[in-house]
Write a protein that holds these residues in place. Structure first.
Motif, mmCIF file in Angstrom:
data_model
loop_
_atom_site.group_PDB
_atom_site.id
_atom_site.type_symbol
_atom_site.label_atom_id
_atom_site.label_comp_id
_atom_site.label_asym_id
_atom_site.label_seq_id
_atom_site.Cartn_x
_atom_site.Cartn_y
_atom_site.Cartn_z
ATOM 1 N N GLN A 78 -79.955 60.688 26.020
ATOM 2 C CA GLN A 78 -81.586 61.010 26.323
ATOM 3 C C GLN A 78 -81.813 59.649 27.863
ATOM 4 O OE1 GLN A 78 -84.385 59.519 23.815
ATOM 5 N NE2 GLN A 78 -84.366 57.638 24.300
ATOM 6 N N ASN A 104 -72.023 67.349 19.180
ATOM 7 C CA ASN A 104 -73.067 66.682 19.632
ATOM 8 C C ASN A 104 -73.903 66.126 18.979
ATOM 9 O OD1 ASN A 104 -71.684 66.561 22.656
ATOM 10 N ND2 ASN A 104 -71.906 68.350 22.147
ATOM 11 N N ASP A 105 -74.556 67.255 18.271
ATOM 12 C CA ASP A 105 -76.204 67.052 17.639
ATOM 13 C C ASP A 105 -75.630 66.056 16.359
ATOM 14 O OD1 ASP A 105 -77.550 68.809 19.069
ATOM 15 O OD2 ASP A 105 -76.865 70.600 17.706
ATOM 16 N N SER A 117 -83.407 54.591 18.067
ATOM 17 C CA SER A 117 -82.619 56.208 19.492
ATOM 18 C C SER A 117 -83.328 55.959 21.387
ATOM 19 C CB SER A 117 -83.904 57.072 18.805
ATOM 20 O OG SER A 117 -85.065 57.304 19.053
ATOM 21 N N ASN A 120 -75.944 56.698 25.140
ATOM 22 C CA ASN A 120 -77.218 57.254 25.031
ATOM 23 C C ASN A 120 -77.890 58.742 25.449
ATOM 24 O OD1 ASN A 120 -80.050 58.928 23.994
ATOM 25 N ND2 ASN A 120 -80.468 57.351 23.300
ATOM 26 N N ILE A 157 -71.778 63.719 25.139
ATOM 27 C CA ILE A 157 -71.880 62.573 24.886
ATOM 28 C C ILE A 157 -71.357 61.928 25.717
ATOM 29 C CG2 ILE A 157 -73.066 61.128 23.732
ATOM 30 C CD1 ILE A 157 -73.835 62.819 21.038
ATOM 31 N N LYS A 193 -75.788 62.361 18.426
ATOM 32 C CA LYS A 193 -76.813 61.841 18.357
ATOM 33 C C LYS A 193 -77.589 62.131 17.113
ATOM 34 C CE LYS A 193 -77.253 64.952 22.050
ATOM 35 N NZ LYS A 193 -78.304 66.492 22.370
#
Length: 141
Positions: A87, A45-46, A58, A85, A126, A49
């Protein structure tokens, strides 16, 4: 066999009758990368991202890119991923929102799309969708 008639009719949930596999060399490459991440304690996932949302803006809600480990499909079919995304909160988002985003990217091109069942996902953190469409001039996308 012409699978496109099935793929273009997939919408949001993949029917259990359709099984996607990768070419052996693609699957091996995929397995080695997952193994490497596990061995080195790297969170996929990191990586996504950073690779998908940091290299672009972003704050973008979506990223649309060619699948790095595509399924083995009949000639002339492209396999892309629509990344959402993390976030943003996608839990209550209607499938129509995702379909409309794909349409924005592809225009009037006929496509099929789905989100893997949780048990079939290698990227759990994600939200993302698999998109299939007939190859075209990708510069127009």
């Amino acid at each position: 066999m012409n699978y496109w008639k099935n793929e273009k009719n997939i919408e949001f949930k993949k029917p259990k009758s359709i099984k996607f596999i990768r070419k052996k060399e693609v699957q091996n490459k995929y397995n080695k990368l997952k193994e490497k991440y596990k061995k080195e304690n790297i969170d996929i996932n990191d990586v996504i991202k950073k690779d998908v949302f940091k290299k672009n803006n972003s704050n973008e809600k979506f990223a649309f890119e060619a699948c790095k480990f595509p399924y083995f499909l009949e000639n002339g079919i492209s396999h892309y991923i629509l990344w959402c995304n993390p976030q943003y909160n996608w839990k209550k988002t209607l499938p129509l929102i995702f379909k409309n985003e794909i349409k924005k990217k592809l225009g009037n091109i006929e496509f099929g799309w789905f989100e893997n069942e949780v048990k079939d996902r290698s990227v759990l953190g994600i939200k993302h969708f698999h998109i299939f469409f007939r190859k075209c001039d990708i510069s127009k996308i």
